[in-house]
Structures are given as C-alpha cells and as structure tokens.
Design an enzyme around this catalytic site. Structure first.
Site, PDB file in Angstrom:
ATOM      1  N   LYS A 217       7.815  -3.050   9.478  1.00 18.97           N
ATOM      2  CA  LYS A 217       7.019  -1.895   9.048  1.00 18.97           C
ATOM      3  C   LYS A 217       6.498  -1.151  10.261  1.00 18.97           C
ATOM      4  O   LYS A 217       6.229  -1.775  11.293  1.00 18.97           O
ATOM      5  CB  LYS A 217       5.798  -2.382   8.245  1.00 18.97           C
ATOM      6  CG  LYS A 217       6.073  -2.885   6.858  1.00 18.97           C
ATOM      7  CD  LYS A 217       4.761  -3.355   6.202  1.00 18.97           C
ATOM      8  CE  LYS A 217       5.000  -4.015   4.854  1.00 18.97           C
ATOM      9  NZ  LYS A 217       5.459  -3.090   3.822  1.00 18.97           N
TER      10      LYS A 217
ATOM     11  N   ARG B 221       9.374  -9.963  -4.188  1.00 21.16           N
ATOM     12  CA  ARG B 221      10.157 -10.286  -5.398  1.00 21.16           C
ATOM     13  C   ARG B 221      10.988 -11.547  -5.208  1.00 21.16           C
ATOM     14  O   ARG B 221      11.297 -12.236  -6.177  1.00 21.16           O
ATOM     15  CB  ARG B 221      11.016  -9.077  -5.769  1.00 21.16           C
ATOM     16  CG  ARG B 221      12.023  -8.710  -4.728  1.00 21.16           C
ATOM     17  CD  ARG B 221      12.567  -7.320  -4.927  1.00 21.16           C
ATOM     18  NE  ARG B 221      11.630  -6.281  -4.488  1.00 21.16           N
ATOM     19  CZ  ARG B 221      11.861  -4.979  -4.599  1.00 21.16           C
ATOM     20  NH1 ARG B 221      12.973  -4.555  -5.135  1.00 21.16           N
ATOM     21  NH2 ARG B 221      10.969  -4.112  -4.172  1.00 21.16           N
TER      22      ARG B 221
HETATM   23  N1  BES Z   1       3.649  -5.721   0.319  1.00 19.82           N
HETATM   24  C1  BES Z   1       4.455  -4.566   0.202  1.00 19.82           C
HETATM   25  C2  BES Z   1       3.941  -3.569  -0.855  1.00 19.82           C
HETATM   26  C3  BES Z   1       2.605  -2.939  -0.581  1.00 19.82           C
HETATM   27  C4  BES Z   1       2.528  -1.676  -0.033  1.00 19.82           C
HETATM   28  C5  BES Z   1       1.427  -3.580  -0.915  1.00 19.82           C
HETATM   29  C6  BES Z   1       1.302  -1.096   0.204  1.00 19.82           C
HETATM   30  C7  BES Z   1       0.189  -2.998  -0.680  1.00 19.82           C
HETATM   31  C8  BES Z   1       0.120  -1.746  -0.127  1.00 19.82           C
HETATM   32  C9  BES Z   1       5.884  -4.973  -0.189  1.00 19.82           C
HETATM   33  O1  BES Z   1       6.301  -6.214   0.273  1.00 19.82           O
HETATM   34  C10 BES Z   1       6.813  -3.979   0.411  1.00 19.82           C
HETATM   35  O2  BES Z   1       6.899  -3.938   1.604  1.00 19.82           O
HETATM   36  N2  BES Z   1       7.469  -3.208  -0.445  1.00 19.82           N
HETATM   37  C11 BES Z   1       8.400  -2.226  -0.002  1.00 19.82           C
HETATM   38  C12 BES Z   1       9.635  -2.389  -0.845  1.00 19.82           C
HETATM   39  C13 BES Z   1      10.794  -1.629  -0.346  1.00 19.82           C
HETATM   40  C14 BES Z   1      11.290  -2.180   0.962  1.00 19.82           C
HETATM   41  C15 BES Z   1      11.882  -1.708  -1.405  1.00 19.82           C
HETATM   42  C16 BES Z   1       7.739  -0.871  -0.208  1.00 19.82           C
HETATM   43  O3  BES Z   1       6.990  -0.692  -1.173  1.00 19.82           O
HETATM   44  O4  BES Z   1       7.942   0.003   0.626  1.00 19.82           O
HETATM   45 MN    MN Z   2       7.157  -6.127   2.213  1.00 18.98          MN
END
Ligand code: BES
Ligand code: MN
Ligand code: ZN
Length: 491
Positions: A272, A346
């Site tokens: 990220k 997931r």
């Molecule tokens: N933990 C994150 C989701 C999240 C985002 C929680 C902001 C709290 C605040 C999750 O693991 C994630 O990174 N999701 C990605 C999925 C994508 C790579 C398909 C996302 O939401 O960008």
């Molecule tokens: Mn994630």
C-alpha cells in the site's frame, strides 16, 4: 467505572459535573429544569430565550460554578424532539460522560422511563468518557479521569434497575475493550499478543478458549490463512472462544461469529502507499468486535450459545511472502489463485468460515474491515450487510435499528460470480474493477455452504478520524451493540 443509583435531589448533589437532559419541546415545562433554573436565578430561561440553547439532540450548555447548586459545574444536554428511545438514552449518557471525561465525578438526572433505557444510559455513560491513554507519559498522562457516576432517579430504584445498570456496564466494558484493541499499536498487538488477550479475558469469565499455532493450522489445512502469514516474522494465531449458557434451554440457538484479525495490513508484496497504510492497525477490528461480543454475551448470561473465531495474522512483504500468481488449497479443499496480495482479508476469512461452518451454527456472522470499495459505496459511517438468508438479513437490520448503528444491505449479485473464475485454479480471489465489496462477499460465500450467513463489511465505521455521536476518535467499537441486540432477539 462505578455507577451508583441515588434518589438525592439534583440541587443538593455534590459532583464535579451535574448533567440534565431536556427535550426541545419541554424547555418551559420540565420540572427539574425549572427547579435548577430557579436556583440559578433564571439564567437558563434567559439563555433559552436568546436561543443560546434550543434542546436539539446532543446540544450542550455548560455553566461553571453555578450559584445555588452543590455541583461544581452544570451541563444541560438537548434530547431533541419525538419519542424518547434507548438510543437517545445512550446518546445522552455518552454526551454527559464526554463532557465529564477530564473530571472525577459525574451526577446525571436519569431521563430513563424503562429498564432498557436505564441500561442504554449506563452503556453511554461508561463508553462516553473513553480515552486511550496507555502510551502517554509525563505531562501527557491524564491526571484525572471520570471514575464515579451517580444516576439520580426520582423513586427508590428496584433490583431490576440495578441489574439494568450492571448489564449496561458489562456491554460498555466489552465495547471499550474492542476500542483498546483497535487503538493498540501493531508492534505490540501482534497475532500472538491478540490470542493471549483473548485467552486471558476468556478465562476471567470461565470460558473455553482454544488457540491454534501455525503447526496446528498446517495440520488442519488452513493454507490460505498461512499464505497470508508467510511474509511476516510475527506468527499467526487462530482463536476459538466459546460461551455456553449455564442452563441451556431446549431449542436454544447457536451463533458463530468470525472476525478478520489482521493486526497490520501493509498490503504484502502489492504494498500500500504510505497514506493508506497508516490506519491499517485497525484491520483487526472484526476480530475485536467478535471477541467483545462473546465476552459481553457471557457477562449478560444470554440464553444463546455463542462462539467467536478470531483469525489473527499480519500481512507483510518479504522474500518468503505469498505472491500474485501463487495457488493454494483452502481448508475446504477448493484451490485459489492469488491476484493481489492486498486482498488478504477474504483469504483469511475463507479458512475461518470453513472452520466455523463445521460447528453447525444456526447463524454464521463475520465482521471484517474488508474493502475500501464498501466505503466508496456507503461512506465511512455505514457498514455493508450481506446475507444469503432473508430472515437473517431482516433480524440483523432490526437489531441495527435499535442500536442506532448504521448498516445498509448490499446484494450478492450472482452475475458477478463469473468474475471470480480462474484459468488454472477453482477460483481467483478477486473480481473485476467494479463492485469490489460485492465480489469480496461473493468470494466468502463460496466457503459457507448452506449455512445461514451474514457478512458485515465494517471497513468504514471501525476507525474514525474524529469523534462523532457516541463514538470517539480512533477505534469506535462499532458493531458490538448490534451483534448483542441480534443475540438478545434470539433469546
Ligand atoms: N484492509 C483493507 C480494507 C480497508 C481499507 C479497511 C480501508 C479499512 C480502511 C483490505 O485488506 C484491502 O486492502 N482491500 C483492498 C482490496 C483490493 C486489493 C481488491 C482495497 O479495498 O483496496
Ligand atoms: Mn489488504
Ligand atoms: Zn486488510
């Protein structure tokens, strides 16, 4: 936190702060308001007349060193208009405690007319003064914090009233634990530490709590969960905590909660950007709600069997980290092709749900800070509610309406299922660009079989960048109240 019941007159009650709630359409009629106003020489009515206070929900008017009152400060709190509900009682309690959070003692004139409202009042009072201070030193360390609250009632309180306050305190304690866990820094709250806290809290209440280490997970075949864990030097833990009512009633329901417990989510190799990573200590919020719910169910001695499954892992980049393109078998046998290592939640949940399904619950419910897409769809204050069963969806929505927590049902759109097809494995774990919260839920659905299941995407409301209504800045404890209402509905 101590909460006492008393029939003392508000005027003669000593406290650092005295709080009174008043409805906007009762500003001229409320007898307690009138008595206090008389003691203050009409100051309140003058401020009401020039519109300094209208009684709107959550509005406050504070008066320091009020002559004629024994309390050191007085606060008038708006209760809005319309029928007074448990939600309003909770919001009033939270507001009073927020105002008193840096003081020592608080007395509130109870606005409750039922024991349910009295319990909600206690929930608000004991969560409203919440502050996360464990890491503060020197001058930053708080000198005082709210420790004693007196609830002023007009008639001598019954045994039931005392029990209602104690129930409220039990719920609040669990909610505050969920907040502490989310606020805890990820260097200290790693998966092993989380599992240890769960075990300690479970044992305090005499609950069974089993913890699987990575060897035990390997033996069972939780390869998706282990794939996520590979990049971190912190070892994963899988926690199963269980509350069984002392005298189980015939036909009593069994509910299994599952929580995403990413103690930190860097994104892994699909790392990220720094800006999105800063909040990712909150990615164990689902596990925190799950643990808090089971503990509260036990404290309330609900006549429902409640299990909590916490999948605790850290997602980090490393030479041994899992990669896009990798294929792993899941606990239930299906093979999964990895697309983006940041869609780790997931994967962890897939194995946890497959494990939970084997417990044959009446209802299976997961909480997860799963997708940014859910926040895009619903905003940061609302959780996504997915369910494969209409009755369960209705029950959950009803529970949410009572708690005041915001949930919105999203569809499990069958047509999107084909975006999860992989060329080389049974499934890939991500869909196309659109409908990200839905495709994540569809992926989870692959692992619950025929079990009645609800998935709650709490990515938005778990962590707040400012205080709002009954919630503080940081970890909110969102989800606990609704989960408990749902269980009480089944009782
Ligand atoms: N933990 C994150 C989701 C999240 C985002 C929680 C902001 C709290 C605040 C999750 O693991 C994630 O990174 N999701 C990605 C999925 C994508 C790579 C398909 C996302 O939401 O960008
Ligand atoms: Mn994630
Ligand atoms: Zn995550």
């Amino acid at each position: 936190m101590k909460i006492a019941l008393s029939t003392h007159a508000p005027l003669g009650t000593e406290a650092d702060l005295l709080a009174l709630g008043v409805k906007s359409d009762r500003l001229q009629k409320d007898p307690t308001l009138k008595a206090i106003d008389d003691a203050l020489g009409g100051a309140l009515q003058r401020l009401i007349a020039d519109d300094s206070f209208k009684g709107t929900l959550g509005e406050t008017l504070t008066i320091a060193a009020p002559h004629g009152l024994k309390a050191a400060r007085f606060v008038l709190i708006g209760l809005g208009s319309g029928t007074f509900t448990s939600r309003d009682a909770r919001a009033f309690g939270a507001k009073a405690a927020q105002v008193a959070s840096r003081l020592g003692t608080l007395a509130v004139v109870s606005p409750a007319t039922t024991d349910a409202q009295l319990r909600a009042l206690a929930e608000g009072l004991a969560t409203g003064s919440y502050r996360y201070t464990q890491y503060l030193t020197g001058d930053r360390k708080p000198k005082r914090q709210l420790s004693e609250i007196t609830v002023l009632v007009s008639a001598k309180a019954s045994k039931d009233a005392r029990a209602a306050l104690d129930d409220g305190l039990a719920v609040a304690e669990s909610m505050n634990l969920a907040r502490d866990l989310v606020n805890a820094p990820p260097n200290d709250l790693h998966p092993v530490a989380f599992a240890q806290i769960a075990k300690t809290e479970a044992h305090k209440l005499g609950l069974e709590c089993t913890v699987l280490d990575e060897k035990a997970m390997e033996k069972r075949g939780m390869h998706l969960l282990l794939a996520v864990a590979r990049g971190s030097s912190a070892k994963p833990r899988f926690v199963h905590i269980k509350y069984v009512p002392k005298k189980p009633k015939k036909g009593a329901k069994k509910v299994v909660f599952v929580g995403k417990g990413l103690t930190f989510d860097s994104g892994g190799l699909c790392i990220k950007p720094g800006k999105s990573m800063i909040e990712m200590k909150c990615d164990m919020g689902g596990a925190a709600v799950t643990l808090a719910t089971v503990l509260a169910a036990a404290r309330l001695q609900l006549p429902v069997e409640v299990h909590g499954i916490l999948a605790c892992v850290e997602n980090m980049p490393d030479g041994d980290a899992y990669r896009p393109g990798d294929v792993f078998p899941s606990l239930d046998g299906k093979t999964v092709e990895i697309i983006n290592t940041d869609a780790e939640g997931r994967l962890v949940l897939a194995d946890a749900l497959a494990y939970a399904r084997e417990l044959e619950p009446d209802f299976l419910i997961d909480h997860a800070t799963l997708t940014g897409a859910c926040m895009v769809a619903l905003g940061a204050f609302t959780a996504g509610l997915f369910a494969n069963d209409e009755d369960l969806a209705k029950k959950y929505a009803a529970a949410a309406a009572e708690s005041g927590e915001s949930y919105w049902r999203l569809p499990l759109t069958d047509e999107l299922r084909e975006t999860l097809k992989s060329d080389i494995a049974d499934l890939k774990h991500m869909g196309d660009a659109h409908g990200g919260a839905i495709t994540a839920a569809l992926f989870l659905r692959e692992f619950v079989g025929k079990t009645k299941w609800a998935h709650l995407d709490i990515a938005g409301p778990t962590f707040a960048d400012r205080a709002r209504s009954i919630y503080p800045k940081g970890g909110t404890g969102f989800g606990v109240l609704t989960a408990l209402n749902f269980l009480e509905q089944l009782a």
